[in-house]
Design a protein around this motif. Structure first.
Motif, PDB file in Angstrom:
ATOM      1  N   LEU A 146       0.948  -1.229  -0.091  1.00  0.00           N
ATOM      2  CA  LEU A 146      -0.189   0.043   0.073  1.00  0.00           C
ATOM      3  C   LEU A 146       0.840   1.249  -0.094  1.00  0.00           C
ATOM      4  O   LEU A 146       1.664   1.472   0.736  1.00  0.00           O
ATOM      5  CB  LEU A 146      -0.744  -0.034   1.209  1.00  0.00           C
ATOM      6  N   GLN A 147       0.824   2.069  -1.174  1.00  0.00           N
ATOM      7  CA  GLN A 147       1.508   3.435  -1.082  1.00  0.00           C
ATOM      8  C   GLN A 147       0.433   4.519  -1.095  1.00  0.00           C
ATOM      9  O   GLN A 147      -0.390   4.467  -1.753  1.00  0.00           O
ATOM     10  CB  GLN A 147       2.218   3.304  -2.347  1.00  0.00           C
TER      11      GLN A 147
ATOM     12  N   MET B 289      -7.163   0.163   8.723  1.00  0.00           N
ATOM     13  CA  MET B 289      -6.047  -0.021   7.553  1.00  0.00           C
ATOM     14  C   MET B 289      -5.599  -1.400   7.644  1.00  0.00           C
ATOM     15  O   MET B 289      -4.683  -1.584   6.928  1.00  0.00           O
ATOM     16  CB  MET B 289      -5.017   1.004   7.857  1.00  0.00           C
ATOM     17  N   HIS B 290      -6.285  -2.421   8.453  1.00  0.00           N
ATOM     18  CA  HIS B 290      -5.717  -3.552   8.321  1.00  0.00           C
ATOM     19  C   HIS B 290      -6.147  -4.382   6.974  1.00  0.00           C
ATOM     20  O   HIS B 290      -5.013  -5.002   6.453  1.00  0.00           O
ATOM     21  CB  HIS B 290      -6.364  -4.470   9.445  1.00  0.00           C
TER      22      HIS B 290
ATOM     23  N   LYS C 163      -4.082  -2.577   4.157  1.00  0.00           N
ATOM     24  CA  LYS C 163      -2.543  -2.800   4.100  1.00  0.00           C
ATOM     25  C   LYS C 163      -2.202  -3.874   3.193  1.00  0.00           C
ATOM     26  O   LYS C 163      -1.091  -4.071   2.772  1.00  0.00           O
ATOM     27  CB  LYS C 163      -2.013  -2.959   5.555  1.00  0.00           C
ATOM     28  N   MET C 164      -3.295  -5.096   3.501  1.00  0.00           N
ATOM     29  CA  MET C 164      -2.661  -6.143   2.590  1.00  0.00           C
ATOM     30  C   MET C 164      -2.927  -6.026   1.029  1.00  0.00           C
ATOM     31  O   MET C 164      -2.623  -6.924   0.309  1.00  0.00           O
ATOM     32  CB  MET C 164      -3.737  -7.409   3.028  1.00  0.00           C
TER      33      MET C 164
ATOM     34  N   ILE D  17      -9.103   5.715   5.398  1.00  0.00           N
ATOM     35  CA  ILE D  17      -8.668   4.734   6.123  1.00  0.00           C
ATOM     36  C   ILE D  17      -9.248   4.505   7.430  1.00  0.00           C
ATOM     37  O   ILE D  17      -9.649   5.459   8.204  1.00  0.00           O
ATOM     38  CB  ILE D  17      -7.217   4.821   6.390  1.00  0.00           C
TER      39      ILE D  17
END
Ligand SMILES: Cc1cc2nc3c(=O)[nH]c(=O)nc-3n(C[C@H](O)[C@H](O)[C@H](O)COP(=O)(O)OP(=O)(O)OC[C@H]3O[C@@H](n4cnc5c(N)ncnc54)[C@H](O)[C@@H]3O)c2cc1C
Ligand code: FES
Ligand code: FES
Lengths: 264, 157
Positions: A2-3, A31-32, A35-36, A28
């Motif tokens: 994730l950028q 964010m779990h 983030k993937m 967000i």
């Protein structure tokens, strides 16, 4: 990976909504899940400055802000008294305490994940979703809508007199569930929400009155469980086969029904 | 690039971060090497730190979000860590020790939140801390003996 290019802690819902209309911007929560993903985000929109991290109990409802964490759900006295611990039961095996301290209700419901314990338990309650633009819709409708660019502001759970209980099957604590199940009795009818089939949770209502009243007998509970299993669609994945899921549905429905309303 | 100010182990710090910097990388850059990354999926608990005294997974927290907040790592909890750590060592609970800092952080969070946990409550609170070497039995024993010691220090429950 994730950028993210830019981070904005918004000062109003309208600001968040405006930003969220751009396709490469994203809200967000904890964010779990985000983030993937492999994703380039323009602006990460943070709602954490808007006071949406509270559970407000009024005389006839609970208002649960989108930034409320799963841990808050687990520990909220009023909500767990009303649901006889069903809400805590639903979230207690989701990863770990540290995870639940940041994973949010908003991200969980907006994501409409098939495996969601959170979605399952709220479906069995009298729940509506409040969105910034679309306003208030029942959770049952909201689940079926595709992910849009609106903002999930809060959930409202009405305090109708209710008996409710939660059951899920897992290979191991902290793993994703193989099947999730919440049952509730209100407005004179039994309801069963079953998820992780592995499709997202759906609500089945005992319209044919297989169960005569709030205190279900084992026979009645079994009959309703079988009807639920027959009505829903099941599939297989690495955690379990469609047949297995369908087989254990009546078992979980029955266990939950016999436990519901017993309080603690 | 943006400036981030927060409190790390009781000291005010200021550093430059990117919009997508994660808290784990920022605290490591600031010298807190006890904080480790053991997975990519928010699952292992190795990266546990406290934000305003709550245990969270620093691998999944945007650093920008801790502006003005209090962050604590094991480096800031040396006394509690040494005391409980002795009980872990006594039980020979660990092998490689890689999981130790995250485990200690979350155990300390539990001791503070619930000084008298039942066995089931211990297992549930620490379920998000994975250990690839042990069977968790030694850790459980060390927690139970540590809690008994704390109680005896206070002259019984
Ligand atoms: C490893 C892992 C294991 C898990 N296991 C389980 C499990 O066993 N049971 C279970 O029920 N769940 C499980 N989950 C899901 C978890 O509980 C959360 O539902 C999930 O992480 C999303 O919540 P979040 O706060 O992290 O949201 P995020 O990842 O921040 O966001 C998820 C999505 O929702 C959007 N979003 C967030 N908030 C809002 C809002 N207010 N309005 C509009 N859109 C919004 C984001 O833009 C994004 O698209 C697991 C997740 C992970 C990563
Ligand atoms: S590194 Fe594994 S949970 Fe954070
Ligand atoms: S002792 Fe090796 S991972 Fe826990």
């Amino acid at each position: 990976m994730l950028q993210i290019n830019r981070y904005v802690k918004v000062s109003s819902l309208e600001e968040a909504y405006e930003l969220n209309q751009k396709k490469n911007n994203v809200i967000i929560g904890g964010m779990h899940w985000l983030k993937m993903m492999d994703r380039m985000v323009g602006t990460a929109i943070d709602l954490s400055g808007l006071g949406l991290d509270e559970i407000i109990e009024t005389e006839d409802s609970f208002e649960i802000g989108c930034m409320v964490t799963l841990r808050q759900l687990e520990q909220h006295e009023g909500l767990n008294k009303y649901t006889a611990g069903a809400v805590a039961d639903a979230v207690k095996d989701i990863v770990g305490v540290q995870f639940r301290n940041t994973a949010t209700v908003g991200g969980s419901i907006f994501g409409r994940y098939g495996f969601s314990d959170v979605l399952t338990v709220f479906l069995a309650l009298d729940t509506t979703v409040v969105c910034h633009k679309a306003g208030e819709v029942s959770l049952q409708e909201y689940v079926k809508l595709p992910q849009d660019r609106d903002i999930l502001v809060k959930l409202i759970v009405k305090k109708v007199p209710m008996a409710v209980a939660y059951q899920a099957q897992r290979h191991a604590r902290t793993d994703f569930p193989i099947l999730t199940c919440a049952v509730s009795y209100w407005n004179g009818t039994w309801h069963a929400a079953v998820g992780a089939r592995p499709g997202r949770a759906e609500l089945v209502v005992d319209e044919n009155k297989l169960v005569s009243g709030e205190t279900a007998t084992a026979e009645e509970a079994k009959a309703f469980g079988k009807a639920v299993a027959k009505q829903l669609i099941y599939n297989s994945n690495m955690r379990g086969s469609a047949e297995y899921r369908q087989q254990i549905t009546p078992v979980l429905v029955k266990r939950a029904m016999l436990a519901a309303g017993k309080g603690r | 690039m943006m400036e981030l100010k927060f409190s790390l182990n009781g000291k005010k710090v200021s550093t430059i971060i990117e919009a997508d910097s994660l808290l784990i990388d920022v605290v490591r850059d600031l010298g807190c090497l006890s904080v480790k990354r053991g997975c990519e999926t928010s699952n292992c608990g190795l990266c546990t730190v406290f934000v305003n005294d709550k245990p969270v997974l620093s691998c999944s927290v945007l650093a920008a979000r801790v502006e003005g907040q209090n962050v604590t790592t094991l480096e800031g909890l040396q006394e509690e860590a040494a005391e409980f750590g002795a009980f872990l060592a006594d039980q020979g609970a660990e092998q490689c020790g890689f999981c130790n800092p995250g485990f200690m952080m979350n155990a300390i969070a539990m001791f503070r939140e619930n000084p008298h946990p039942e066995e089931e409550e211990i297992l549930s609170y620490l379920a998000g801390n994975l250990c690839r070497c042990s069977g968790y039995e030694g850790q459980l024993r060390s927690i139970q003996t540590y809690l008994a010691f704390k109680d005896s220090q206070k002259g019984g429950v």
